[in-house]
Motif scaffolding. Structure first.
Motif, PDB file in Angstrom:
ATOM      1  N   LEU A 123      -4.483   6.283  -6.698  1.00  0.00           N
ATOM      2  CA  LEU A 123      -4.497   6.711  -6.058  1.00  0.00           C
ATOM      3  C   LEU A 123      -6.184   6.012  -5.383  1.00  0.00           C
ATOM      4  O   LEU A 123      -6.146   5.530  -4.154  1.00  0.00           O
ATOM      5  N   ASN A 124      -6.917   6.195  -6.394  1.00  0.00           N
ATOM      6  CA  ASN A 124      -8.157   5.663  -5.528  1.00  0.00           C
ATOM      7  C   ASN A 124      -7.635   4.215  -5.882  1.00  0.00           C
ATOM      8  O   ASN A 124      -8.666   3.685  -5.050  1.00  0.00           O
ATOM      9  N   ALA A 125      -6.560   3.285  -6.712  1.00  0.00           N
ATOM     10  CA  ALA A 125      -6.728   2.444  -6.847  1.00  0.00           C
ATOM     11  C   ALA A 125      -6.172   2.012  -5.044  1.00  0.00           C
ATOM     12  O   ALA A 125      -6.612   1.025  -4.581  1.00  0.00           O
ATOM     13  N   ILE A 139      -8.094  -0.908   1.441  1.00  0.00           N
ATOM     14  CA  ILE A 139      -9.627  -1.433   2.241  1.00  0.00           C
ATOM     15  C   ILE A 139      -9.743  -3.041   2.251  1.00  0.00           C
ATOM     16  O   ILE A 139      -9.502  -3.920   2.900  1.00  0.00           O
ATOM     17  N   VAL A 140      -9.081  -3.936   0.898  1.00  0.00           N
ATOM     18  CA  VAL A 140      -9.111  -5.025   1.267  1.00  0.00           C
ATOM     19  C   VAL A 140      -7.915  -5.203   2.122  1.00  0.00           C
ATOM     20  O   VAL A 140      -8.612  -6.876   2.516  1.00  0.00           O
ATOM     21  N   GLU A 150      -3.606  -0.689 -13.355  1.00  0.00           N
ATOM     22  CA  GLU A 150      -3.417   1.223 -12.594  1.00  0.00           C
ATOM     23  C   GLU A 150      -1.882   1.292 -12.327  1.00  0.00           C
ATOM     24  O   GLU A 150      -1.893   2.585 -13.332  1.00  0.00           O
ATOM     25  N   ALA A 209       0.179   4.202  -2.907  1.00  0.00           N
ATOM     26  CA  ALA A 209      -0.008   5.679  -2.027  1.00  0.00           C
ATOM     27  C   ALA A 209       1.071   6.981  -2.623  1.00  0.00           C
ATOM     28  O   ALA A 209       0.410   8.003  -2.180  1.00  0.00           O
ATOM     29  N   VAL A 237      -6.693  -7.046 -11.403  1.00  0.00           N
ATOM     30  CA  VAL A 237      -6.967  -6.047 -12.325  1.00  0.00           C
ATOM     31  C   VAL A 237      -6.714  -4.495 -11.878  1.00  0.00           C
ATOM     32  O   VAL A 237      -6.597  -4.196 -13.070  1.00  0.00           O
ATOM     33  N   ALA A 238      -6.909  -4.403 -10.643  1.00  0.00           N
ATOM     34  CA  ALA A 238      -5.799  -2.961 -10.414  1.00  0.00           C
ATOM     35  C   ALA A 238      -4.957  -2.687 -10.398  1.00  0.00           C
ATOM     36  O   ALA A 238      -3.896  -1.842 -10.445  1.00  0.00           O
ATOM     37  N   GLN A 245      -8.580   1.009  -2.419  1.00  0.00           N
ATOM     38  CA  GLN A 245      -8.957  -0.343  -2.428  1.00  0.00           C
ATOM     39  C   GLN A 245      -8.429  -0.839  -1.932  1.00  0.00           C
ATOM     40  O   GLN A 245      -8.485  -1.827  -1.448  1.00  0.00           O
ATOM     41  N   TYR A 246      -7.366  -1.289  -2.818  1.00  0.00           N
ATOM     42  CA  TYR A 246      -6.467  -2.071  -1.825  1.00  0.00           C
ATOM     43  C   TYR A 246      -6.945  -1.597  -0.698  1.00  0.00           C
ATOM     44  O   TYR A 246      -6.197  -2.797   0.573  1.00  0.00           O
ATOM     45  N   HIS A 250      -5.689   8.386 -10.590  1.00  0.00           N
ATOM     46  CA  HIS A 250      -6.374   7.270 -10.733  1.00  0.00           C
ATOM     47  C   HIS A 250      -5.801   5.975  -9.661  1.00  0.00           C
ATOM     48  O   HIS A 250      -6.367   5.170  -9.299  1.00  0.00           O
ATOM     49  N   ILE A 303       0.932  -1.279  -0.494  1.00  0.00           N
ATOM     50  CA  ILE A 303       0.044   0.092  -0.220  1.00  0.00           C
ATOM     51  C   ILE A 303       0.799   1.151  -0.305  1.00  0.00           C
ATOM     52  O   ILE A 303       0.252   2.294  -0.761  1.00  0.00           O
TER      53      ILE A 303
END
Lengths: 222, 157
Positions: free
Chosen positions: A122-124, A130-131, A191, A114, A187-188, A127-128, A120, A110
């Motif tokens: 940073l959005n990924a 959170i996962v 990005e 980060a 997928v992510a 999500q990471y 884009h 992360i």
């Protein structure tokens, strides 16, 4: 003193390192994984960031992006920490110790993501994050279930035929490594690879792949 | 009528859904819930192992409550370990309290809850002797998290 009960899966052990109850070891299999992790950590130390070139479509124009090593100091630091955590996870001989190093790989991943400024990316990274946070529940939950049902955490005892590890603990362990190492979430990952910063980004891929190979070995042996 | 990309068959619809970055956390959560439900069904087959390697007793009246392991400082104390051969000085440092900690333990009933708040609270045998590498890894995780937070907070300066 220490003998692996099953040598058909990962070969005979080569080296044993004792830290009290945590007995780390190398087998043929984990030594290969460790060497890979070490190789990529050294690559991160010695390499400079790649310089990207943007081509304008339909013409001869191109832009070279101005990238200095100073911009990537933090990524390099995180990639190094990630490499160290991967090294630890590769040689760990204790389930709880392995989960700790796995969560450290997750948090450094992360950190690598980060540190970019691209919206884009940073959005990924969000999500990471959170996962990876959700993944700590099955990860440490599996270690807790193993300790409660078998009374020990040492892989030397768990790998033996005398102790049966519950199936749900094994699935939880794999699920936790999936979330922390982000191995199946390519997928992510795509990005991130669009952003400048190779080869430090590669550490995310290397660490998650190696973690996955290691957890498969642990789950099969248990 | 022209079909839009990714709207065609059911498989391309699934592929479109899981390639959305915003669905990542939800996807993982669904997977986790599925496994948890499966685990709930096997809950009856999970039997607590009585012969625990790291036993813990709760005595609410003790000021060192969940961390009390008994024994006298700088003496041999009977502590369980998986591999006692690896820890020859096992039991020597259990039960040692620094003077400040001894003061807190003697005057308040809540020493056990402040253990993480000051250094040298209890030199815990289980944590620092037999499972020392865990302690190192845990603090490394904490420091990495601090480093990330500090970088994100101050990178605009």
């Amino acid at each position: 003193m220490f003998e692996l009960p099953v040598t058909t899966i990962e070969g005979p052990e080569l080296f044993v390192l004792e830290f009290g109850d945590i007995v780390n070891y190398f087998t043929v299999y984990t030594a290969v994984l460790f060497t890979f992790a070490l190789l990529f950590t050294i690559l991160v130390i010695i390499s400079r960031p790649e310089r990207q070139v943007d081509f304008a479509f339909g013409g001869d124009a191109f832009y070279t992006k101005d990238i200095t090593p100073g911009q990537f100091r933090f990524q390099r630091f995180m990639a190094l920490a990630c490499g160290m955590a991967t090294l630890g996870a590769m040689m760990s001989g204790d389930v709880f110790n392995f989960t700790l190093f796995t969560s450290m790989v997750g948090i450094t991943n992360i950190g690598i993501v980060a540190a970019y400024r691209n919206r884009h990316v940073l959005n990924a990274a969000f999500q990471y994050g959170i996962v990876a946070m959700i993944a700590t529940v099955p990860l440490f939950g599996s270690a807790a279930i193993i300790l409660a049902t078998t009374g020990t955490l040492s892989m030397w005892a768990l790998f033996g035929p005398a102790i049966a590890v519950p199936l749900v603990a094994k699935i939880f362990l794999v699920l936790g490594v999936m979330g922390e190492g982000m191995a199946p979430f390519y997928v992510a990952k795509a990005e991130i690879t669009r952003a400048p910063g190779a080869p430090y980004v590669l550490m995310i891929h290397v660490s998650s792949l190696l973690l996955f190979l290691r957890v498969v070995e642990i789950v099969i042996s248990m | 009528m022209k079909r839009r990309e990714g709207r065609g068959t059911w498989i391309s619809r699934i592929s479109r859904t899981i390639s959305e970055l915003e669905n990542l956390a939800g996807l993982y959560a669904v997977l986790f819930i599925a496994v948890t439900v499966l685990g709930a069904f096997t809950l009856t087959s999970l039997i607590y192992h009585d012969d625990q390697l790291y036993p813990k007793t709760i005595d609410a009246a003790d000021p060192l409550n969940p961390y009390q392991r008994g024994g006298t400082p700088f003496n041999t104390t009977d502590v369980q370990a998986q591999y006692p051969d690896n820890s020859p000085y096992l039991g020597y440092v259990t039960a040692y309290l620094t003077p400040v900690t001894r003061f807190i333990a003697d005057h308040t009933p809540y020493m056990g809850t402040t253990i993480v708040a000051h250094p040298g609270g209890i030199i815990d045998e289980i944590l620092y002797n037999t499972r020392g590498l865990d302690t190192v890894a845990e603090t490394s995780i904490l420091f990495v998290a601090f480093a990330i937070a500090a970088h994100l907070f101050r990178r605009d300066e």
